[in-house]
Design an enzyme around this catalytic site. Structure first.
Site, short mmCIF file in Angstrom:
data_model
loop_
_atom_site.label_atom_id
_atom_site.label_comp_id
_atom_site.label_asym_id
_atom_site.label_seq_id
_atom_site.Cartn_x
_atom_site.Cartn_y
_atom_site.Cartn_z
N MET A 28 0.84 -1.20 0.00
CA MET A 28 0.00 0.00 0.00
C MET A 28 0.87 1.24 0.00
O MET A 28 1.71 1.42 0.88
CB MET A 28 -0.91 0.00 1.24
CG MET A 28 -1.93 -1.12 1.25
SD MET A 28 -2.78 -1.25 2.83
CE MET A 28 -1.53 -2.05 3.84
N HIS A 178 6.06 -5.20 -9.31
CA HIS A 178 4.75 -4.59 -9.51
C HIS A 178 4.49 -4.52 -11.02
O HIS A 178 4.93 -3.59 -11.69
CB HIS A 178 4.71 -3.20 -8.88
CG HIS A 178 3.32 -2.66 -8.68
ND1 HIS A 178 2.22 -3.15 -9.36
CD2 HIS A 178 2.84 -1.66 -7.88
CE1 HIS A 178 1.14 -2.50 -8.99
NE2 HIS A 178 1.48 -1.59 -8.08
N HIS A 181 -1.86 -2.68 -12.41
CA HIS A 181 -2.52 -1.39 -12.13
C HIS A 181 -2.17 -0.27 -13.10
O HIS A 181 -2.28 0.90 -12.76
CB HIS A 181 -2.21 -0.95 -10.69
CG HIS A 181 -2.66 -1.93 -9.66
ND1 HIS A 181 -2.34 -1.81 -8.33
CD2 HIS A 181 -3.40 -3.06 -9.77
CE1 HIS A 181 -2.85 -2.83 -7.66
NE2 HIS A 181 -3.52 -3.61 -8.51
N TYR A 183 0.76 0.57 -14.33
CA TYR A 183 2.10 1.13 -14.21
C TYR A 183 2.98 0.59 -15.34
O TYR A 183 2.48 -0.06 -16.27
CB TYR A 183 2.67 0.85 -12.83
CG TYR A 183 1.88 1.54 -11.73
CD1 TYR A 183 1.74 2.94 -11.73
CD2 TYR A 183 1.25 0.82 -10.73
CE1 TYR A 183 0.99 3.59 -10.75
CE2 TYR A 183 0.50 1.46 -9.74
CZ TYR A 183 0.37 2.84 -9.76
OH TYR A 183 -0.37 3.48 -8.80
N GLY A 298 -8.15 -8.35 -2.72
CA GLY A 298 -9.30 -7.68 -3.30
C GLY A 298 -10.41 -7.47 -2.30
O GLY A 298 -11.49 -8.04 -2.43
#
Length: 352
Positions: A28, A178, A181, A183, A298
């Site tokens: 986060m 990552h 999302h 990116y 989620g």
């Protein structure tokens, strides 16, 4: 109704990690690093230490950028300078002292940025297509990115690999790439942001080339048993985006993962229970094609997580906002106490 959480609190060996429980602290973004240096301080040490004390099985850090041009928010930490690496050592030492396991999420935001955050240079992306919207916590429109050359791509792949090595030097137990999302990696993966005609463009299988190169480089640097990859359909600049054929897209991703040899994946969705195709959720569709380790995330609650673990849909259950509001979240679950509700305004300014 689930009343016991035997699976959730079960010790398990995952990759190189002996985890105390099947719980995960989801990554986060908190933006509590020094904005000029990307260095983290004692408050970040205590933030992660408290979650380790509570018995979280695997802590995945906030996104940690791999280079100055990877930055997309003020105050995000880095893992590309010696000073940054040294600043993470007290964090990993504190977590390990409490018996915890912690991995670094290595991150490049790509086009989801602004030149004032990237050292005056334009953001980088698969193609020179600007994202819609504003930079979070910065409130300026996303800049039009610079399309990466093949030399740029090689440089960034090497930066991912070096950041992974730096994470191990800093005492982390591994890394999560990552790739979700919207990116940088996901910008290559998506037909919305990738209009290339070279080896990095084309159909979905071909667009996953950059992701595969990053995965391979990181695995070569730190080992397959210390490498996790996060992916999604979700885009931060288009929350309604979904693959045209979700199961076909998932199967294409799984095929790409198998090519690299990665064994641990983290499919990301806003709603764990959302049905995508044929009455199945994202994680159910992934499980249909993937028999390796999978992290579920989620908006999970403990009952849903316990059920998914028992059914073998996921191997680890990740919790996000409840852990921001409740450093002692797992203790409260064990005692049957209600957790404090997440308050976005209150938590934005406070590390607890």
């Amino acid at each position: 109704m689930v009343t016991t959480f035997d699976k959730l609190f079960e010790p398990v060996r995952i990759g190189a990690w002996n985890l105390r429980t099947r719980t995960v602290m989801a990554p986060m973004t908190r933006c509590f690093a020094d904005d000029k240096t990307g260095v983290v301080g004692p408050h970040v040490v205590e933030y992660y230490r408290k979650r380790a004390v509570d018995g979280i099985g695997l802590i995945i850090t906030e996104g940690i950028v791999i280079s100055p041009r990877a930055k997309g928010n003020p105050g995000v930490p880095g893992l590309y300078t010696k000073e940054q690496v040294e600043s993470w050592k007290p964090v990993t030492e504190a977590v390990h002292k409490e018996g915890g396991t912690i991995i670094a999420q290595i991150w490049h935001v790509g086009r989801a940025s602004h030149h004032e955050l990237t050292g005056g240079l334009p953001p980088q992306s698969a193609s020179a297509i600007r994202a819609e919207g504003f930079v979070p916590r910065f409130r300026k429109p996303y800049d039009t990115p610079e399309e990466m050359t093949q030399e740029d791509i090689r440089e960034v792949v090497a930066q991912y690999a070096q950041a992974a090595k730096n994470a191990i030097e800093a005492g982390f137990d591994g890394v999560e790439i990552h790739g979700a999302h919207g990116y940088l990696i996901d910008q290559f993966n998506s037909d919305v942001s990738n209009r290339r005609s070279d080896a990095y463009g084309g159909d979905l299988a071909q667009r996953l080339t950059f992701m595969k190169e990053v995965l391979t480089a990181v695995i070569d640097s730190v080992g397959v048993d210390r490498t996790l990859i996060r992916f999604s359909a979700l885009k931060i600049d288009n929350l309604d985006y979904m693959w045209e054929d979700p199961e076909k897209a998932i199967q294409t991703f799984v095929d790409a993962f198998r090519e690299t040899g990665v064994t641990m994946i983290h499919p990301s969705t806003m709603d764990f229970g959302q049905v995508l195709a044929d009455g199945q959720t994202m994680h159910q569709l992934v499980r249909k094609h993937w028999d390796g380790i999978m992290v579920g995330v989620g908006g999970l609650d403990t009952e849903t997580a316990e059920t998914a673990l028992r059914e073998g849909i996921i191997d680890l259950a990740a919790f996000g906002r409840p852990l921001i509001a409740n450093p002692d979240y797992l203790s409260k679950v064990k005692k049957g106490e209600p957790p404090l509700p997440y308050n976005a305004k209150q938590q934005l300014a406070t590390l607890v």
